[in-house]
Motif scaffolding. Sequence first.
Motif, PDB file in Angstrom:
ATOM      1  N   LEU A  69       0.867  -1.182   0.000  1.00  0.00           N
ATOM      2  CA  LEU A  69       0.000   0.000   0.000  1.00  0.00           C
ATOM      3  C   LEU A  69       0.898   1.224   0.000  1.00  0.00           C
ATOM      4  O   LEU A  69       1.605   1.479   0.980  1.00  0.00           O
ATOM      5  N   ARG A  70       0.888   1.994  -1.077  1.00  0.00           N
ATOM      6  CA  ARG A  70       1.765   3.148  -1.196  1.00  0.00           C
ATOM      7  C   ARG A  70       1.021   4.421  -0.792  1.00  0.00           C
ATOM      8  O   ARG A  70      -0.191   4.416  -0.618  1.00  0.00           O
ATOM      9  N   GLY A  71       1.754   5.490  -0.635  1.00  0.00           N
ATOM     10  CA  GLY A  71       1.130   6.761  -0.298  1.00  0.00           C
ATOM     11  C   GLY A  71       1.245   7.073   1.185  1.00  0.00           C
ATOM     12  O   GLY A  71       1.607   6.218   2.001  1.00  0.00           O
ATOM     13  N   PRO A  72       0.911   8.305   1.578  1.00  0.00           N
ATOM     14  CA  PRO A  72       1.139   8.765   2.953  1.00  0.00           C
ATOM     15  C   PRO A  72       0.058   8.400   3.956  1.00  0.00           C
ATOM     16  O   PRO A  72       0.298   8.450   5.163  1.00  0.00           O
ATOM     17  N   VAL A  73      -1.146   8.053   3.501  1.00  0.00           N
ATOM     18  CA  VAL A  73      -2.285   7.975   4.412  1.00  0.00           C
ATOM     19  C   VAL A  73      -2.182   6.774   5.352  1.00  0.00           C
ATOM     20  O   VAL A  73      -1.640   5.724   5.001  1.00  0.00           O
ATOM     21  N   SER A  74      -2.721   6.957   6.545  1.00  0.00           N
ATOM     22  CA  SER A  74      -2.788   5.864   7.511  1.00  0.00           C
ATOM     23  C   SER A  74      -3.727   4.779   7.013  1.00  0.00           C
ATOM     24  O   SER A  74      -4.751   5.062   6.403  1.00  0.00           O
ATOM     25  N   GLN A  75      -3.362   3.542   7.311  1.00  0.00           N
ATOM     26  CA  GLN A  75      -4.179   2.398   6.942  1.00  0.00           C
ATOM     27  C   GLN A  75      -4.109   1.357   8.052  1.00  0.00           C
ATOM     28  O   GLN A  75      -3.095   1.241   8.749  1.00  0.00           O
ATOM     29  N   PRO A  76      -5.183   0.565   8.235  1.00  0.00           N
ATOM     30  CA  PRO A  76      -5.137  -0.500   9.252  1.00  0.00           C
ATOM     31  C   PRO A  76      -3.979  -1.471   9.052  1.00  0.00           C
ATOM     32  O   PRO A  76      -3.354  -1.901  10.038  1.00  0.00           O
ATOM     33  N   LEU A  77      -3.660  -1.831   7.806  1.00  0.00           N
ATOM     34  CA  LEU A  77      -2.580  -2.788   7.581  1.00  0.00           C
ATOM     35  C   LEU A  77      -1.226  -2.206   7.959  1.00  0.00           C
ATOM     36  O   LEU A  77      -0.360  -2.906   8.504  1.00  0.00           O
ATOM     37  N   HIS A  78      -1.004  -0.921   7.674  1.00  0.00           N
ATOM     38  CA  HIS A  78       0.227  -0.273   8.121  1.00  0.00           C
ATOM     39  C   HIS A  78       0.303  -0.257   9.648  1.00  0.00           C
ATOM     40  O   HIS A  78       1.363  -0.498  10.238  1.00  0.00           O
ATOM     41  N   THR A  79      -0.816   0.056  10.271  1.00  0.00           N
ATOM     42  CA  THR A  79      -0.832   0.203  11.722  1.00  0.00           C
ATOM     43  C   THR A  79      -0.636  -1.148  12.401  1.00  0.00           C
ATOM     44  O   THR A  79       0.050  -1.245  13.424  1.00  0.00           O
ATOM     45  N   ALA A  80      -1.198  -2.197  11.826  1.00  0.00           N
ATOM     46  CA  ALA A  80      -0.945  -3.542  12.348  1.00  0.00           C
ATOM     47  C   ALA A  80       0.532  -3.904  12.231  1.00  0.00           C
ATOM     48  O   ALA A  80       1.113  -4.522  13.133  1.00  0.00           O
ATOM     49  N   HIS A  81       1.139  -3.518  11.128  1.00  0.00           N
ATOM     50  CA  HIS A  81       2.575  -3.752  10.942  1.00  0.00           C
ATOM     51  C   HIS A  81       3.369  -3.027  12.028  1.00  0.00           C
ATOM     52  O   HIS A  81       4.299  -3.596  12.627  1.00  0.00           O
ATOM     53  N   ALA A  82       3.005  -1.782  12.303  1.00  0.00           N
ATOM     54  CA  ALA A  82       3.691  -1.020  13.344  1.00  0.00           C
ATOM     55  C   ALA A  82       3.554  -1.687  14.702  1.00  0.00           C
ATOM     56  O   ALA A  82       4.523  -1.761  15.479  1.00  0.00           O
ATOM     57  N   LEU A  83       2.368  -2.193  14.998  1.00  0.00           N
ATOM     58  CA  LEU A  83       2.162  -2.873  16.280  1.00  0.00           C
ATOM     59  C   LEU A  83       3.024  -4.122  16.389  1.00  0.00           C
ATOM     60  O   LEU A  83       3.562  -4.425  17.466  1.00  0.00           O
ATOM     61  N   ARG A  84       3.176  -4.871  15.286  1.00  0.00           N
ATOM     62  CA  ARG A  84       4.042  -6.055  15.328  1.00  0.00           C
ATOM     63  C   ARG A  84       5.489  -5.662  15.622  1.00  0.00           C
ATOM     64  O   ARG A  84       6.188  -6.355  16.371  1.00  0.00           O
ATOM     65  N   VAL A  85       5.928  -4.564  15.029  1.00  0.00           N
ATOM     66  CA  VAL A  85       7.291  -4.102  15.292  1.00  0.00           C
ATOM     67  C   VAL A  85       7.434  -3.699  16.753  1.00  0.00           C
ATOM     68  O   VAL A  85       8.394  -4.089  17.429  1.00  0.00           O
TER      69      VAL A  85
END
Length: 311
Positions: A69-85
């Motif tokens: 998923l490209r681009g600057p906007v927040s997304q649930p999948l990005h946020t889940a990735h951050a939580l895993r980190v």
Amino acid sequence: MAGKPAETPDPSASPLARAEHFVWLTARVLEQRRFAYHFLRGGADPVEAALTAYLNEDGGYGHALEPDLRGPVSQPLHTAHALRVLDSIGRCGGLRVERICRYLTEVSTHDGALPAVHPSQRGYPAAPFVPVVEDPPSELLSTGPVVGLLHRNQVWHAWLFRATEFCWAAVEALEKSHPYEVQAAVAFLDGVPDRARAQAASDRLGRLVREQRLAVLDPDRPEDYPVADGYAPGEHHYPHDYARVPDSLARRWFTDEEMARSLDHLAASQEEDGGWPVTWRQWAPGSALESRPIVTVEALRTLRAHGRAIA
């Protein structure tokens, strides 16, 4: 040319040394910092600092943290990735997670769970297998890992109540499934507090995985196992993909011999350049390049968690 760094590591070096060469050659700063944390005694602060570059003012994460998923906007999948980190470095708590939970509340669907892709992604590049729609449904794929991880870290927030109920209903209703959905269910079940209910749901899910042949039990004959609709050719999943750590509920789905063969296959999949391959469909050069170091770090963590020598 004298002094030019080699593009491939010494083939006689250890898997870890070969992977390190690959990471320094190709990875984003975040994966470099994660590699250093997990395998070179690096600190957690540099990992968190690198992750902060993807954080948005709304408390979610964007900027292609999840490379498909490209681009600057927040997304649930990005946020889940951050939580895993954050979970992997012991930082899944405090104000940062409170902000994340507020973001999750804001982007949830009417039933309190998460869509795979929020409509704000429209107008930015995205993989064709994650379509953007105006009124997306709740998905176990995006909600299960987040809920399980927050429970495992003893995070309590109002958002979790309805999201947890959604996940229970989705997991216990699964009949015909596919590997990524099963992985999401496992992530939920491994973290949810009701362990007896989780064990019962896991036992049923394990039978489903074996009946539907969603895990390749003989790596020498992957052609005997179906590839799910919409997956890339050869995009198979193996026991280690479900049981990333030995204490996962999914570990009980497989015999010791099946798990050993799976880990042998994972170890043998390391490529000449030191990295592990991406098996899902590749659609853009940038996302492919950014994904391989992520996969490489996780492959090493899985092998080490199961007691395999990597150094």
